[in-house]
Scaffold this active site. Structure first.
Site, PDB file in Angstrom:
ATOM      1  N   ARG A 160      47.895  17.753  28.871  1.00  0.00           N
ATOM      2  CA  ARG A 160      47.371  17.109  27.621  1.00  0.00           C
ATOM      3  C   ARG A 160      47.315  15.660  28.356  1.00  0.00           C
ATOM      4  O   ARG A 160      48.213  14.849  28.983  1.00  0.00           O
ATOM      5  CB  ARG A 160      48.521  17.127  26.651  1.00  0.00           C
ATOM      6  CG  ARG A 160      48.653  18.272  25.979  1.00  0.00           C
ATOM      7  CD  ARG A 160      47.524  18.713  25.100  1.00  0.00           C
ATOM      8  NE  ARG A 160      47.501  20.063  24.742  1.00  0.00           N
ATOM      9  CZ  ARG A 160      48.246  20.437  23.637  1.00  0.00           C
ATOM     10  NH1 ARG A 160      48.852  19.633  22.944  1.00  0.00           N
ATOM     11  NH2 ARG A 160      48.427  21.725  23.241  1.00  0.00           N
ATOM     12  N   GLU A 179      47.175  12.739  27.457  1.00  0.00           N
ATOM     13  CA  GLU A 179      47.425  11.771  26.476  1.00  0.00           C
ATOM     14  C   GLU A 179      48.474  10.529  26.936  1.00  0.00           C
ATOM     15  O   GLU A 179      49.622  10.936  27.641  1.00  0.00           O
ATOM     16  CB  GLU A 179      48.700  12.367  25.124  1.00  0.00           C
ATOM     17  CG  GLU A 179      47.855  13.540  24.648  1.00  0.00           C
ATOM     18  CD  GLU A 179      48.958  14.161  23.640  1.00  0.00           C
ATOM     19  OE1 GLU A 179      50.120  13.903  23.384  1.00  0.00           O
ATOM     20  OE2 GLU A 179      48.312  14.889  22.725  1.00  0.00           O
ATOM     21  N   ARG A 198      59.478  11.393  24.067  1.00  0.00           N
ATOM     22  CA  ARG A 198      59.089  12.913  23.724  1.00  0.00           C
ATOM     23  C   ARG A 198      57.724  13.596  24.309  1.00  0.00           C
ATOM     24  O   ARG A 198      57.285  14.632  23.715  1.00  0.00           O
ATOM     25  CB  ARG A 198      59.148  13.162  22.165  1.00  0.00           C
ATOM     26  CG  ARG A 198      58.136  12.640  21.359  1.00  0.00           C
ATOM     27  CD  ARG A 198      58.226  12.620  20.005  1.00  0.00           C
ATOM     28  NE  ARG A 198      57.175  12.587  19.064  1.00  0.00           N
ATOM     29  CZ  ARG A 198      56.550  13.256  17.793  1.00  0.00           C
ATOM     30  NH1 ARG A 198      57.477  14.005  17.526  1.00  0.00           N
ATOM     31  NH2 ARG A 198      55.645  12.722  17.442  1.00  0.00           N
ATOM     32  N   HIS A 199      57.104  12.971  25.049  1.00  0.00           N
ATOM     33  CA  HIS A 199      55.581  13.443  25.351  1.00  0.00           C
ATOM     34  C   HIS A 199      55.760  13.382  26.948  1.00  0.00           C
ATOM     35  O   HIS A 199      56.064  12.658  27.469  1.00  0.00           O
ATOM     36  CB  HIS A 199      54.666  12.145  25.139  1.00  0.00           C
ATOM     37  CG  HIS A 199      54.142  12.239  23.732  1.00  0.00           C
ATOM     38  ND1 HIS A 199      54.603  11.522  22.618  1.00  0.00           N
ATOM     39  CD2 HIS A 199      53.472  13.052  22.962  1.00  0.00           C
ATOM     40  CE1 HIS A 199      54.280  11.792  21.672  1.00  0.00           C
ATOM     41  NE2 HIS A 199      53.267  12.842  21.554  1.00  0.00           N
ATOM     42  N   GLU A 229      58.419  17.817  15.739  1.00  0.00           N
ATOM     43  CA  GLU A 229      57.616  19.125  16.104  1.00  0.00           C
ATOM     44  C   GLU A 229      57.939  19.795  17.183  1.00  0.00           C
ATOM     45  O   GLU A 229      58.068  19.127  18.376  1.00  0.00           O
ATOM     46  CB  GLU A 229      56.256  18.623  15.947  1.00  0.00           C
ATOM     47  CG  GLU A 229      55.115  19.594  16.199  1.00  0.00           C
ATOM     48  CD  GLU A 229      53.799  19.379  16.618  1.00  0.00           C
ATOM     49  OE1 GLU A 229      53.367  20.120  17.419  1.00  0.00           O
ATOM     50  OE2 GLU A 229      53.326  18.244  16.298  1.00  0.00           O
ATOM     51  N   SER A 241      53.147  24.361  16.799  1.00  0.00           N
ATOM     52  CA  SER A 241      52.096  24.176  16.048  1.00  0.00           C
ATOM     53  C   SER A 241      51.175  25.473  15.992  1.00  0.00           C
ATOM     54  O   SER A 241      51.212  26.063  16.767  1.00  0.00           O
ATOM     55  CB  SER A 241      50.921  23.066  16.307  1.00  0.00           C
ATOM     56  OG  SER A 241      50.148  22.745  15.488  1.00  0.00           O
ATOM     57  N   ARG A 281      60.685  20.584  24.597  1.00  0.00           N
ATOM     58  CA  ARG A 281      60.942  19.936  23.199  1.00  0.00           C
ATOM     59  C   ARG A 281      62.225  20.902  22.682  1.00  0.00           C
ATOM     60  O   ARG A 281      62.976  20.063  22.269  1.00  0.00           O
ATOM     61  CB  ARG A 281      59.726  20.010  22.053  1.00  0.00           C
ATOM     62  CG  ARG A 281      58.754  19.059  22.639  1.00  0.00           C
ATOM     63  CD  ARG A 281      58.892  17.748  21.710  1.00  0.00           C
ATOM     64  NE  ARG A 281      57.922  16.782  21.786  1.00  0.00           N
ATOM     65  CZ  ARG A 281      56.615  16.777  20.956  1.00  0.00           C
ATOM     66  NH1 ARG A 281      56.813  17.434  20.049  1.00  0.00           N
ATOM     67  NH2 ARG A 281      55.921  15.818  21.227  1.00  0.00           N
TER      68      ARG A 281
END
Length: 581
Positions: free
Chosen positions: A337, A339, A345-346, A500, A503, A555
Site C-alpha cells: 500500500r 500510503e 499502525r500503518h 480495524e 475489511s 494488526r
C-alpha cells in the site's frame, strides 16, 4: 718601445673546486645533532620493544606448552567444524537449553557415572571474572538461560578461565559441561535449579566487543505513540529507529522472539480453521497490469517496456478463482500500500490473510464464518501461546484481550455505531467514514457495553467502499442515478481494541452490473482497461454470489498483545521512510 699596461694577477683558490657530484648536492646538509640523538633513542626503544615482545612470546609459548586445557578452548575454524576430540552424541548427549529441565526430570540421569555430562550450543549473555581461578557466564538459547561456572583445577587451567571471562557478549559458543545442582537457586536465570560446569568451550561465532546496542536495551518497552522515551538510570535511550536499524540484535530480545512465535501461530491457526472447512490455499500474482483497489495508494513499477503495479490485495484473483469453480479459497502473502502514513499502525508492506467463498443465501453466512475464524484464532493463542502472550503483555502492561461471553460477537450496523458515537458527544455525519480516534472511541464504547474487545461493524456506506462492493438491497431498490454512490452496502469491518483488522464485503458477481459500478464509483475505473477486462470477463462466464475479506496479520499481533507500534510485529518493517534492513 712604449710601456705596456700591467696584467691582472691570477687568484689561485685555496681549495679544490667542487666536484660534479658535490655541485649537484649543493645546499644539502647532513642530519643535525638533535636528529641523530632522536634516531638513536628511537632505535633503542624499538630494540627494547622487540626484546619485550620476544620475551612475551616466549612466555606465551611456555604457558601454552604448560596449559593443560590448551585443546579444550579457543576459536573454531571458519567452517565451524567441531574439534576432533569433542565428545559425540554417542558418548555425551546433546541437549538444547530449553529442554534441559525436562531432560533431568528423570532423576536417574543426575546419578550417571562421573556425573551427567551434556553438550550444547548457545549464546553468551554475559561473562565476568570472579578471580584468576573463577569465572561465571550466562548462556542463553531462545527464552532459556542458565548459569555456567568455569573454575581452575588440576584439569582446567587458569588460561581457560581467563579466555572464558573475556568472551564478548552475544558470541555463539559450543560447550561440553557437567550439570550440577547449585547450592541455592539461581534467580537471575530461567533455569534456576541447575547450573553447568564447563569442561570444553569453543567460540563458533565471535561478536564484536562493542555492538551498536545491547539486547538488554531491546528488552525495554518503547513508548506509546505521542509519549517521550525516558532513560533508566545508567542506561541509554534506544529509540525504535535504532532498534530497527540493528534489527538482528533487537530480535534476540526474549519478548521479540515471543512476538514472532505468536505471529506464526496466528497464520497457522488461520490455515487450520479454513483447511478443516474445505478451503483451498492459493498463490496469486503480486505484479499486476492494473491497480486492484483503484485509487492512488498503489506502487508503480517498470515492467520491461510498460507500467505495472504491486498488488494492493489478491482481491481480483480471489474472485476470479471463485468464478473458476474454486468456491472456497484462502491465501497468505505480502500486500503493498503506497500510503504515505507514518503512524504507529500503518505499513507499506504487510502480510495479508485473505479468503473468499461462495455462499448460499445471505452474505452474513460469510460474516459468521469470519467471526468463528477469529474466535478460533484468539482461543488458540490463549492455549498455544499463553507464556509468550503473558511475557509481552507484562513488558507493555496491557490488559487481557476480552472476548464476548458465550461466543456471541457484537455485530453492529453502521448507523448503530454512528448513534453510539453521537450519544457519546461525537460530531459525525450519517455517511462519514470513521477517523482513527472515532474508531478507538467506538471500540471503548463497545467494550463498556458488551464487555468485548472484538466486534463487527456491518453495512458501511457504499461511497466509502471499493467498486466491487455489492450495494445493499435497500440501496439498489432506491437507486438514484444522480447520486449513484448513496446508501449502504453489504460490507463489514472487524475491530480489535477499537482498531480495524479486517475489511470485507459481498462482491458484485454479475458482469454488466460490475462494469456499471466501476464507471459510477468515485474512483472511477475503466472495465475495458488491460488490467481489468479479464477480471470482468470472468463473470461473463457465470459466477456464484460470493463474499470474503482481507485481514492484516501484523494488526492482529499488535492488538492482541497491545504493542504500541505495528512495526514491532514485522520482522523487517517497511514504511514511507524505511527500505532497509
Amino acid at each position: 718601445m712604449s710601456e705596456q699596461a700591467p696584467q691582472a694577477e691570477r687568484v689561485i683558490p685555496l681549495t679544490e673546486p667542487p666536484t660534479e657530484d658535490a655541485a649537484e648536492g649543493d645546499g644539502e646538509k647532513g642530519p643535525s645533532k638533535s636528529a641523530l640523538k632522536k634516531a638513536a633513542k628511537d632505535k633503542e626503544k624499538a630494540e627494547k620493544a622487540a626484546k619485550r615482545k620476544a620475551a612475551e612470546d616466549a612466555q606465551k609459548k611456555e604457558q601454552e606448552a604448560n596449559d593443560i586445557s590448551k585443546n579444550d578452548y579457543g576459536d573454531l575454524d571458519v567452517d565451524g567444524a567441531w574439534p576432533a576430540d569433542f565428545p559425540s552424541e554417542d558418548h555425551v548427549p546433546y541437549v538444547e537449553l530449553g529442554d534441559l529441565e525436562e531432560y533431568f526430570n528423570d532423576t536417574t540421569k543426575m546419578d550417571a557415572p562421573g556425573g551427567p555430562h551434556i553438550t550444547f550450543r548457545a549464546r553468551v549473555e554475559n561473562a565476568r571474572s570472579q578471580s584468576a581461578k573463577l569465572a561465571f557466564l550466562v548462556f542463553k538459547k531462545g527464552n532459556a538461560t542458565i548459569q555456567a561456572v568455569v573454575a581452575a583445577s588440576e584439569e582446567l587451567s587458569r588460561q581457560m578461565v581467563k579466555y572464558a571471562s573475556s568472551i564478548p557478549a552475544e558470541s555463539y559458543v559450543l560447550v561440553h559441561a557437567l550439570v550440577k545442582k547449585p547450592k541455592e537457586a539461581v534467580k537471575s536465570t530461567t533455569i534456576q535449579n541447575l547450573e553447568v560446569h564447563v569442561k570444553k568451550l569453543y567460540i563458533e561465532g565471535k561478536a564484536k566487543a562493542q555492538l551498536p546496542m545491547q539486547v538488554a536495551d531491546a528488552e525495554r518497552p518503547i513508548p506509546v505513540e505521542g509519549e517521550e522515551e525516558t532513560a533508566e538510570e545508567g542506561r541509554p535511550i534506544v529509540t525504535l529507529n535504532t532498534r530497527l536499524n540493528n534489527r538482528v540484535i533487537d530480535l534476540r530480545a526474549k519478548h521479540n522472539q515471543a512476538i514472532f512465535k505468536i505471529k506464526y501461530n496466528i497464520k497457522k491457526l488461520f490455515m487450520e480453521f479454513l483447511d478443516a472447512r474445505g478451503f483451498i490455499g492459493i498463490d496469486t500474482p503480486r505484479l499486476l497490469g492494473s491497480a486492484s483497489e483503484g485509487g492512488a495508494n498503489v506502487f508503480e513499477v517498470k515492467y520491461f517496456d510498460r507500467q505495472a503495479f504491486l498488488a494492493q490485495s489478491p482481491q481480483l484473483y480471489k474472485q476470479m478463482l471463485v468464478a473458476a469453480g474454486l468456491e472456497r479459497v484462502f491465501e497468505s502473502g505480502p500486500v503493498f500500500r503506497a500510503e504515505n502514513s507514518n503512524t504507529a499502525r500503518h505499513l507499506t508492506e504487510f502480510t495479508g490473510l485473505d479468503l473468499e467463498m461462495a455462499f448460499s443465501h445471505d452474505y452474513h453466512e460469510v460474516v459468521s464464518l469470519l467471526e468463528e475464524l477469529m474466535l478460533y484464532i484468539f482461543k488458540g493463542l490463549r492455549t498455544k501461546c499463553k507464556l509468550e502472550t503473558d511475557l509481552v503483555r507484562s513488558i507493555y502492561h496491557v490488559d487481557d484481550f476480552k472476548l464476548p461471553e458465550a461466543g456471541k460477537v457484537p455485530r453492529l450496523k453502521f448507523p448503530e455505531g454512528i448513534k453510539m458515537l453521537r450519544d457519546a458527544g461525537e460530531e459525525i455525519g450519517d455517511f462519514d467514514d470513521l477517523s482513527t480516534p472515532q474508531e478507538k472511541r467506538l471500540g471503548a464504547l463497545v467494550l463498556e457495553k458488551y464487555s468485548s474487545d472484538f466486534y463487527v461493524l456491518d453495512q458501511f456506506p457504499l461511497a466509502i467502499r471499493p467498486f466491487y462492493t455489492m450495494p445493499s438491497t435497500e440501496t439498489r431498490k432506491n437507486f438514484n442515478p444522480s447520486s449513484p454512490n448513496a446508501g449502504y452496502s453489504n460490507s463489514y469491518d472487524f475491530f480489535m481494541r477499537g482498531q480495524e483488522i479486517m475489511s470485507g464485503a459481498q462482491r458484485i458477481h454479475e458482469a454488466e452490473f460490475l462494469a456499471k459500478r466501476m464507471r459510477e464509483h468515485d474512483a472511477a475505473v475503466d472495465p475495458t482497461s488491460p488490467g481489468l477486462r479479464d477480471y470482468v470477463a470472468a463473470f461473463e462466464a457465470g459466477a456464484p454470489k460470493h463474499a470474503g475479506g482481507g485481514i492484516g496479520l501484523e494488526r492482529i499481533v499488535m492488538l492482541w498483545l497491545g504493542l504500541p507500534n505495528v512495526r514491532l510485529a514485522s520482522l523487517f518493517p517497511r514504511d514511507p521512510n524505511r527500505l532497509a534492513p
